[in-house]
Enzyme design. Structure first.
Site, PDB file in Angstrom:
ATOM      1  N   HIS A  27      -7.744   9.637  -6.452  1.00  0.00           N
ATOM      2  CA  HIS A  27      -7.283   8.921  -7.645  1.00  0.00           C
ATOM      3  C   HIS A  27      -7.804   9.574  -8.914  1.00  0.00           C
ATOM      4  CE1 HIS A  27      -4.936   5.279  -6.799  1.00  0.00           C
ATOM      5  NE2 HIS A  27      -5.506   5.302  -5.615  1.00  0.00           N
ATOM      6  N   GLY A  50       3.530   3.396  -4.653  1.00  0.00           N
ATOM      7  CA  GLY A  50       3.710   4.097  -5.913  1.00  0.00           C
ATOM      8  C   GLY A  50       3.192   3.338  -7.121  1.00  0.00           C
ATOM      9  N   GLU A  91       0.841  -1.196   0.000  1.00  0.00           N
ATOM     10  CA  GLU A  91       0.000   0.000   0.000  1.00  0.00           C
ATOM     11  C   GLU A  91       0.875   1.244   0.000  1.00  0.00           C
ATOM     12  OE1 GLU A  91      -3.637   1.958   2.590  1.00  0.00           O
ATOM     13  OE2 GLU A  91      -2.965  -0.065   3.032  1.00  0.00           O
TER      14      GLU A  91
END
Length: 167
Positions: free
Chosen positions: A48, A12, A9
């Site tokens: 995101h 990258g 987690e």
């Protein structure tokens, strides 16, 4: 080409996969597999989405990723862990059924003529899961990661934002 990007987690993975997609295409696709479980997760999804600009086309599909028309496209699939969670919960934590259905969908996807960039998590390298349900999911994730890695043309392990080429 199938590219497999894995790691822990916040290692990258998404940034690396998105940069790779933009090297391969001026108009890549982003296949989002998650369900929005709560407010915190909604914020994560929002972050995101903000990482991508107008060059991106977003497709949302929680389970049936093999049915998406991606021929001739470059697609980032983010991510296997959330996608597997959907199968796992919908099958009432049946590892064998989740693995079978997941492999069927991936085989359909991998037979398409596209650049496919698959993001997954290495969840078995961290703290030992405390519940039976979580331990079984960790096994499911590990088996699916092995399946994807075998099918992939290239495999990258992300560590602290740095790519380590596996294959």
């Amino acid at each position: 080409m199938i590219y497999y990007i894995t790691g822990g987690e916040r290692s990258g993975k998404s940034r690396y996969a998105q940069n790779l997609a933009l090297e391969l295409s001026n108009s890549p696709y982003y296949l989002a597999t998650s369900r929005v479980w709560d407010g915190d997760f909604a914020e994560r999804v929002k972050r995101h989405v903000s990482d991508r600009d107008e060059r991106w086309t977003t497709i949302e599909e929680e389970k049936y990723i093999g049915s998406i028309d991606i021929d001739g496209k470059t697609v980032v699939i983010d991510c296997v862990t959330l996608w597997l969670t959907n199968w796992y919960l919908d099958t009432e934590n049946n590892v064998e059924e989740s693995l079978k259905k997941g492999k069927e969908e991936l085989n359909k996807l991998f037979n398409k003529e596209a650049n496919i960039i698959v993001i997954s998590n290495e969840i078995g390298m961290g703290v030992h899961a405390q519940t039976k349900m979580a331990r079984k999911f960790t096994e499911l994730q590990g088996w699916m990661n092995q399946f994807i890695a075998q099918k992939a043309d290239q495999a990258i392990f992300m560590v602290s934002g740095l790519p380590v080429k596996l294959k």
